[in-house]
Design a protein around this motif. Structure first.
Motif, PDB file in Angstrom:
ATOM      1  N   LEU A  70       0.850  -1.193   0.000  1.00  0.00           N
ATOM      2  CA  LEU A  70       0.000   0.000   0.000  1.00  0.00           C
ATOM      3  C   LEU A  70       0.882   1.239   0.000  1.00  0.00           C
ATOM      4  O   LEU A  70       1.845   1.342   0.762  1.00  0.00           O
ATOM      5  N   LYS A  71       0.570   2.195  -0.884  1.00  0.00           N
ATOM      6  CA  LYS A  71       1.368   3.416  -0.974  1.00  0.00           C
ATOM      7  C   LYS A  71       0.468   4.631  -1.179  1.00  0.00           C
ATOM      8  O   LYS A  71      -0.673   4.519  -1.624  1.00  0.00           O
ATOM      9  N   TYR A  72       1.055   5.788  -0.858  1.00  0.00           N
ATOM     10  CA  TYR A  72       0.358   7.073  -1.004  1.00  0.00           C
ATOM     11  C   TYR A  72       1.142   7.932  -1.983  1.00  0.00           C
ATOM     12  O   TYR A  72       2.371   8.046  -1.879  1.00  0.00           O
ATOM     13  N   THR A  73       0.448   8.515  -2.952  1.00  0.00           N
ATOM     14  CA  THR A  73       1.093   9.428  -3.886  1.00  0.00           C
ATOM     15  C   THR A  73       0.354  10.760  -3.876  1.00  0.00           C
ATOM     16  O   THR A  73      -0.864  10.803  -3.674  1.00  0.00           O
ATOM     17  N   ASN A  74       1.091  11.830  -4.113  1.00  0.00           N
ATOM     18  CA  ASN A  74       0.480  13.156  -4.160  1.00  0.00           C
ATOM     19  C   ASN A  74       1.227  14.018  -5.165  1.00  0.00           C
ATOM     20  O   ASN A  74       2.462  14.093  -5.141  1.00  0.00           O
ATOM     21  N   THR A  75       0.489  14.643  -6.073  1.00  0.00           N
ATOM     22  CA  THR A  75       1.068  15.524  -7.083  1.00  0.00           C
ATOM     23  C   THR A  75       0.392  16.885  -6.978  1.00  0.00           C
ATOM     24  O   THR A  75      -0.828  16.971  -6.843  1.00  0.00           O
ATOM     25  N   VAL A  76       1.220  17.951  -7.041  1.00  0.00           N
ATOM     26  CA  VAL A  76       0.718  19.314  -6.851  1.00  0.00           C
ATOM     27  C   VAL A  76       1.053  20.162  -8.070  1.00  0.00           C
ATOM     28  O   VAL A  76       2.164  20.085  -8.605  1.00  0.00           O
ATOM     29  N   TRP A  77       0.079  20.984  -8.506  1.00  0.00           N
ATOM     30  CA  TRP A  77       0.271  21.905  -9.621  1.00  0.00           C
ATOM     31  C   TRP A  77      -0.064  23.335  -9.187  1.00  0.00           C
ATOM     32  O   TRP A  77      -0.913  23.548  -8.316  1.00  0.00           O
ATOM     33  N   LYS A  78       0.627  24.285  -9.780  1.00  0.00           N
ATOM     34  CA  LYS A  78       0.269  25.693  -9.620  1.00  0.00           C
ATOM     35  C   LYS A  78       0.222  26.325 -11.004  1.00  0.00           C
ATOM     36  O   LYS A  78       1.198  26.228 -11.757  1.00  0.00           O
ATOM     37  N   THR A  79      -0.905  26.921 -11.324  1.00  0.00           N
ATOM     38  CA  THR A  79      -1.154  27.492 -12.653  1.00  0.00           C
ATOM     39  C   THR A  79      -0.810  26.498 -13.761  1.00  0.00           C
ATOM     40  O   THR A  79      -0.208  26.861 -14.772  1.00  0.00           O
ATOM     41  N   GLY A  80      -1.157  25.229 -13.540  1.00  0.00           N
ATOM     42  CA  GLY A  80      -0.962  24.205 -14.549  1.00  0.00           C
ATOM     43  C   GLY A  80       0.420  23.603 -14.629  1.00  0.00           C
ATOM     44  O   GLY A  80       0.658  22.701 -15.435  1.00  0.00           O
ATOM     45  N   VAL A  81       1.353  24.054 -13.800  1.00  0.00           N
ATOM     46  CA  VAL A  81       2.727  23.545 -13.805  1.00  0.00           C
ATOM     47  C   VAL A  81       2.947  22.659 -12.573  1.00  0.00           C
ATOM     48  O   VAL A  81       2.647  23.075 -11.448  1.00  0.00           O
ATOM     49  N   SER A 118      -3.048  29.827  -4.864  1.00  0.00           N
ATOM     50  CA  SER A 118      -3.903  28.641  -4.955  1.00  0.00           C
ATOM     51  C   SER A 118      -3.194  27.520  -5.723  1.00  0.00           C
ATOM     52  O   SER A 118      -2.477  27.781  -6.688  1.00  0.00           O
ATOM     53  N   TYR A 119      -3.430  26.291  -5.285  1.00  0.00           N
ATOM     54  CA  TYR A 119      -2.827  25.109  -5.885  1.00  0.00           C
ATOM     55  C   TYR A 119      -3.913  24.062  -6.144  1.00  0.00           C
ATOM     56  O   TYR A 119      -4.934  24.017  -5.446  1.00  0.00           O
ATOM     57  N   SER A 120      -3.675  23.206  -7.122  1.00  0.00           N
ATOM     58  CA  SER A 120      -4.512  22.022  -7.332  1.00  0.00           C
ATOM     59  C   SER A 120      -3.646  20.791  -7.100  1.00  0.00           C
ATOM     60  O   SER A 120      -2.424  20.835  -7.302  1.00  0.00           O
ATOM     61  N   ALA A 121      -4.267  19.701  -6.657  1.00  0.00           N
ATOM     62  CA  ALA A 121      -3.482  18.511  -6.312  1.00  0.00           C
ATOM     63  C   ALA A 121      -4.313  17.251  -6.499  1.00  0.00           C
ATOM     64  O   ALA A 121      -5.552  17.299  -6.574  1.00  0.00           O
ATOM     65  N   ARG A 122      -3.620  16.126  -6.586  1.00  0.00           N
ATOM     66  CA  ARG A 122      -4.275  14.825  -6.680  1.00  0.00           C
ATOM     67  C   ARG A 122      -3.549  13.839  -5.772  1.00  0.00           C
ATOM     68  O   ARG A 122      -2.340  13.636  -5.905  1.00  0.00           O
ATOM     69  N   SER A 123      -4.284  13.226  -4.851  1.00  0.00           N
ATOM     70  CA  SER A 123      -3.741  12.205  -3.950  1.00  0.00           C
ATOM     71  C   SER A 123      -4.354  10.857  -4.292  1.00  0.00           C
ATOM     72  O   SER A 123      -5.542  10.776  -4.646  1.00  0.00           O
ATOM     73  N   LYS A 124      -3.532   9.798  -4.180  1.00  0.00           N
ATOM     74  CA  LYS A 124      -4.014   8.444  -4.448  1.00  0.00           C
ATOM     75  C   LYS A 124      -3.498   7.478  -3.381  1.00  0.00           C
ATOM     76  O   LYS A 124      -2.384   7.628  -2.880  1.00  0.00           O
ATOM     77  N   PHE A 125      -4.320   6.477  -3.078  1.00  0.00           N
ATOM     78  CA  PHE A 125      -3.917   5.352  -2.240  1.00  0.00           C
ATOM     79  C   PHE A 125      -3.999   4.106  -3.126  1.00  0.00           C
ATOM     80  O   PHE A 125      -5.082   3.721  -3.566  1.00  0.00           O
ATOM     81  N   CYS A 179      -6.455   1.343  -7.179  1.00  0.00           N
ATOM     82  CA  CYS A 179      -6.626   2.605  -6.458  1.00  0.00           C
ATOM     83  C   CYS A 179      -7.840   2.505  -5.527  1.00  0.00           C
ATOM     84  O   CYS A 179      -8.954   2.253  -5.983  1.00  0.00           O
ATOM     85  N   TYR A 180      -7.598   2.696  -4.234  1.00  0.00           N
ATOM     86  CA  TYR A 180      -8.678   2.612  -3.248  1.00  0.00           C
ATOM     87  C   TYR A 180      -9.337   3.964  -2.998  1.00  0.00           C
ATOM     88  O   TYR A 180     -10.490   4.030  -2.594  1.00  0.00           O
ATOM     89  N   LEU A 181      -8.598   5.040  -3.237  1.00  0.00           N
ATOM     90  CA  LEU A 181      -9.172   6.371  -3.107  1.00  0.00           C
ATOM     91  C   LEU A 181      -8.318   7.349  -3.910  1.00  0.00           C
ATOM     92  O   LEU A 181      -7.097   7.362  -3.789  1.00  0.00           O
ATOM     93  N   GLU A 182      -8.976   8.156  -4.729  1.00  0.00           N
ATOM     94  CA  GLU A 182      -8.313   9.245  -5.448  1.00  0.00           C
ATOM     95  C   GLU A 182      -9.023  10.541  -5.078  1.00  0.00           C
ATOM     96  O   GLU A 182     -10.249  10.632  -5.184  1.00  0.00           O
ATOM     97  N   ILE A 183      -8.250  11.539  -4.655  1.00  0.00           N
ATOM     98  CA  ILE A 183      -8.827  12.819  -4.242  1.00  0.00           C
ATOM     99  C   ILE A 183      -8.224  13.920  -5.108  1.00  0.00           C
ATOM    100  O   ILE A 183      -7.008  14.100  -5.146  1.00  0.00           O
ATOM    101  N   ASN A 184      -9.079  14.641  -5.810  1.00  0.00           N
ATOM    102  CA  ASN A 184      -8.669  15.800  -6.589  1.00  0.00           C
ATOM    103  C   ASN A 184      -9.166  17.044  -5.860  1.00  0.00           C
ATOM    104  O   ASN A 184     -10.376  17.204  -5.660  1.00  0.00           O
ATOM    105  N   TYR A 185      -8.239  17.906  -5.452  1.00  0.00           N
ATOM    106  CA  TYR A 185      -8.623  19.000  -4.558  1.00  0.00           C
ATOM    107  C   TYR A 185      -7.807  20.260  -4.832  1.00  0.00           C
ATOM    108  O   TYR A 185      -6.847  20.250  -5.609  1.00  0.00           O
ATOM    109  N   THR A 186      -8.217  21.341  -4.175  1.00  0.00           N
ATOM    110  CA  THR A 186      -7.488  22.606  -4.227  1.00  0.00           C
ATOM    111  C   THR A 186      -7.169  23.057  -2.809  1.00  0.00           C
ATOM    112  O   THR A 186      -7.908  22.751  -1.865  1.00  0.00           O
TER     113      THR A 186
END
Length: 227
Positions: free
Chosen positions: A148-159, A196-203, A210-217
């Motif tokens: 089981l692992k956790y990943t998180n990716t963060v973007w600002k203004t699309g980068v 402001s940032y946008s991000a996506r977390s996955k378990f 994938c047990y949970l994917e969260i797309n958030y700001t």
């Protein structure tokens, strides 16, 4: 040493040869760079580990039952599992029960776990330069979840500005939830970090299920949001 002068024709031929070699090297480096970028984008898909056939927990216990060391290792891993409750299900199930942000600067920020993976509006605000940890609890049922692992990716203004991957471990099913605290992070600071940032977390597990994917700001500001 000992070299004579070369004719104009020989010099021109050498320059053409050097130019062709240089172009070949540049082309090779360019192709390698593109390939590396594609590999990075497809990392989660291409690095999927091919595992053997799955077994139910009952089958796991029965396998190699004559090997004393293996039997003890399995008992230690599985703990007090109620085999009647897990039944004959092959696929493990992981449910994320709670998520919170821990920081010494203020009370814990308890985050609502969205069932559809999309929190409404701004999910949370971080203070610039603050030290914090992500804490979550989860429950495992049906079968052992491996890798089981956790990943998180963060973007600002699309980068893309940040990417995190944390291996949590392998867990057997049990009624009580497990708890995991991520390593400490420090929120970036300064005029260019705020905003402001946008991000996506996955378990995910070893099978990339994938047990949970969260797309958030979220926001980074000078101060914490009001409690």
């Amino acid at each position: 040493m000992g070299g004579g002068q070369k004719s104009d024709k020989e010099k021109v031929e050498e320059e053409e040869t050097d130019n062709e070699a240089g172009e070949g090297i540049t082309r090779q480096m360019s192709e390698t760079s593109v390939s590396a970028a594609e590999d990075d984008d497809d990392e989660e898909n291409s690095n999927k580990i091919q595992l053997g056939p799955q077994c139910t927990l009952k089958e796991q216990i029965e396998k190699d039952k004559d090997d004393e060391s293996l039997r003890r290792w399995k008992e230690q891993l599985l703990g007090a599992v109620d085999f009647e409750s897990v039944g004959e299900t092959l696929d493990p199930e992981v449910k994320i029960i709670s998520l919170s942000i821990l920081t010494p600067d203020r009370p814990d920020i308890v985050l609502e776990v969205p069932e559809n993976g999309k929190p409404k509006g701004l999910w949370f605000t971080l203070k610039e330069g603050s030290h914090h940890n992500l804490k979550f609890s989860f429950q495992v049922s049906n079968n052992i979840v491996s890798g089981l692992k956790y990943t998180n990716t963060v973007w600002k203004t699309g980068v893309k500005v940040d990417s995190t991957k944390e291996m949590i471990g392998t867990f057997s099913p049990q009624p009580e939830p497990y708890t995991h605290v991520m390593p400490e992070e420090v929120t970036p600071s300064g005029m260019f970090a705020r905003g402001s940032y946008s991000a996506r977390s996955k378990f995910l597990d070893d099978d990339n299920k994938c047990y949970l994917e969260i797309n958030y700001t979220f926001d980074i500001r000078k101060e914490w949001a009001a409690c």
